[in-house]
Design a protein around this motif. Structure first.
Motif, mmCIF file in Angstrom:
data_model
loop_
_atom_site.group_PDB
_atom_site.id
_atom_site.type_symbol
_atom_site.label_atom_id
_atom_site.label_comp_id
_atom_site.label_asym_id
_atom_site.label_seq_id
_atom_site.Cartn_x
_atom_site.Cartn_y
_atom_site.Cartn_z
ATOM 1 N N LEU A 38 0.702 -1.256 -0.126
ATOM 2 C CA LEU A 38 -0.091 -0.103 -0.034
ATOM 3 C C LEU A 38 0.837 1.163 0.134
ATOM 4 C CD1 LEU A 38 -2.858 -1.006 2.884
ATOM 5 C CD2 LEU A 38 -3.143 -0.788 0.097
ATOM 6 N N LEU A 45 -5.142 2.328 8.953
ATOM 7 C CA LEU A 45 -6.475 2.295 8.227
ATOM 8 C C LEU A 45 -7.548 2.163 9.229
ATOM 9 C CD1 LEU A 45 -5.454 -0.464 5.465
ATOM 10 C CD2 LEU A 45 -5.986 2.123 5.180
ATOM 11 N N VAL A 55 -12.804 2.958 1.144
ATOM 12 C CA VAL A 55 -11.428 2.708 0.670
ATOM 13 C C VAL A 55 -10.536 1.947 2.056
ATOM 14 C CG1 VAL A 55 -9.445 3.081 -0.162
ATOM 15 C CG2 VAL A 55 -11.285 4.057 -1.001
ATOM 16 N N SER A 56 -10.617 2.804 3.131
ATOM 17 C CA SER A 56 -9.863 2.319 4.289
ATOM 18 C C SER A 56 -10.578 1.075 5.229
ATOM 19 C CB SER A 56 -9.793 3.670 5.354
ATOM 20 O OG SER A 56 -8.900 4.391 4.991
ATOM 21 N N LEU A 59 -9.706 -2.041 2.844
ATOM 22 C CA LEU A 59 -8.611 -2.573 2.947
ATOM 23 C C LEU A 59 -8.221 -2.989 4.347
ATOM 24 C CD1 LEU A 59 -6.692 0.280 0.845
ATOM 25 C CD2 LEU A 59 -6.518 -2.075 0.457
ATOM 26 N N ILE A 105 -4.847 -7.110 -2.888
ATOM 27 C CA ILE A 105 -4.692 -5.539 -2.613
ATOM 28 C C ILE A 105 -5.204 -4.435 -3.621
ATOM 29 C CG2 ILE A 105 -3.161 -3.821 -1.594
ATOM 30 C CD1 ILE A 105 -1.803 -5.910 -0.099
ATOM 31 N N ARG A 106 -4.455 -4.862 -4.436
ATOM 32 C CA ARG A 106 -4.716 -3.697 -5.936
ATOM 33 C C ARG A 106 -6.316 -3.861 -6.081
ATOM 34 N NH1 ARG A 106 0.352 -5.236 -7.421
ATOM 35 N NH2 ARG A 106 -0.416 -7.082 -8.778
ATOM 36 N N ARG A 109 -8.406 -1.998 -3.537
ATOM 37 C CA ARG A 109 -8.203 -0.780 -3.474
ATOM 38 C C ARG A 109 -9.082 -0.213 -4.556
ATOM 39 N NH1 ARG A 109 -2.182 1.773 -3.268
ATOM 40 N NH2 ARG A 109 -2.853 2.542 -1.179
ATOM 41 N N SER A 110 -8.951 -0.915 -5.773
ATOM 42 C CA SER A 110 -9.556 -0.177 -6.859
ATOM 43 C C SER A 110 -11.226 -0.562 -6.617
ATOM 44 C CB SER A 110 -9.066 -1.200 -8.218
ATOM 45 O OG SER A 110 -10.323 -0.996 -9.312
ATOM 46 N N GLU A 113 -12.326 2.100 -4.246
ATOM 47 C CA GLU A 113 -12.060 3.645 -4.873
ATOM 48 C C GLU A 113 -13.184 3.804 -5.733
ATOM 49 O OE1 GLU A 113 -7.463 4.570 -4.262
ATOM 50 O OE2 GLU A 113 -8.145 3.738 -6.141
#
Length: 305
Positions: A38, A45, A55-56, A59, A105-106, A109-110, A113
């Motif tokens: 990250l 977070l 988002v937080s 994650l 993780i990616r 997050r995507s 968001e």
């Protein structure tokens, strides 16, 4: 003992949840790995301010679930099956070794968001307790409009249904539900309309991202959100991770399938206890518990004995 791991979704979060985990090297190592991916300390977070952002929240829930599950695995637990509600599905996929932590993780997050940007205000989730899926579906159909869309979302239990959509549309459904005998009908602390067609563009985006990463056949049974079936292929995992954001989650059916497949014990990963409670209340002859720092060793003994 055949053990199923259950990973909770958004709504279960609480401040300091990343600071109240079991003391175990696998937890520290996993949080360090997540922090590196990250570019920030993962433990930042879970502050009250940070958790105002989806988002937080997403994650942090992912980090809590994977780090605790890895502590179990490092201690000798090999889960028989995994299932995650909504964002919990990504934790389940990592624990099943279907996707790499860094890729997950990616994706998380995507996903978060896009959810935050697509519906910043005026939308969310609500829960109705005491009416059947068919009954709630009729109420939703009677209220749903283009201006104030509302949909049936998660089927958490036979008489516990989550709806998704505009706040105004959901309020109209909740009012009707209470008049028609619901024991409870209330808005939830989730600011996005998860698991309904409003989020189809995010599902399409996730599908493209999943096509670009390596997805493997799961090493343990993965139970899907969308159709509540055991998934044993990489293709099935990728489809569920992409599609579940725009479809309802059949959670009760998922846990029923876990039991039918042979799970004798269901363990909810932190935070919260809702998934444990749902299992205890709606599945007969099943053991269910929540993993906490206080009972970690006791549960290990139960699983491994």
């Amino acid at each position: 003992m055949n053990t199923g791991l259950l990973f909770p979704g958004q709504g279960s979060q609480r401040p300091q949840m990343l600071h109240d985990l079991v003391q175990h090297p696998a937890v520290d190592e996993t949080l360090a790995e997540i922090s590196e991916a990250l570019g920030i300390d993962a433990r930042t977070l879970d502050s009250a301010d940070a958790l105002r952002s989806p988002v937080s929240v997403q994650l942090a829930l992912f980090a809590v679930g994977v780090s605790t599950a890895r502590a179990l695995q490092r201690s000798g637990v090999r889960p028989f099956a995994v299932a995650g509600l909504s964002i919990g599905a990504f934790s389940a996929a990592v624990v099943a070794e279907a996707i790499e932590l860094s890729d997950a993780i990616r994706l998380v997050r995507s996903r978060a968001e896009q959810m935050e940007h697509m519906y910043p205000t005026g939308y969310g989730l609500a829960a109705i307790v005491g009416l059947s899926e068919a009954h709630v579906n009729r109420l939703v159909i009677s209220v749903n409009t283009t201006e104030h869309p509302v949909f049936v979302g998660n089927i958490n239990a036979p008489l516990q249904i989550v709806i998704a959509g505009s706040i105004e549309g959901m309020k109209a459904v909740l009012a009707k539900a209470l008049l028609q005998g619901a024991r409870k009908a209330e808005l939830l602390d989730v600011p996005v309309p998860s698991h309904c067609p409003l989020l189809q563009p995010i599902a399409d985006s996730l599908r493209k991202q999943l096509e670009a990463i390596s997805v493997q056949d799961p090493k343990v049974i993965y139970i899907s959100n969308v159709n509540a079936r055991a998934v044993r292929t990489a293709k099935g995992i990728a489809k569920d991770l992409a599609d579940n954001i725009a479809h309802g989650v059949r959670w009760h059916d998922a846990t029923s399938i876990a039991q039918e497949l042979g799970c004798e014990l269901l363990l909810q990963l932190p935070p919260g206890h809702t998934l444990r409670d749902l299992a205890q209340e709606n599945l007969s002859n099943i053991k269910a518990n929540v993993i906490t720092p206080d009972n970690f060793d006791k549960l290990l003994h139960l699983v491994l004995s």
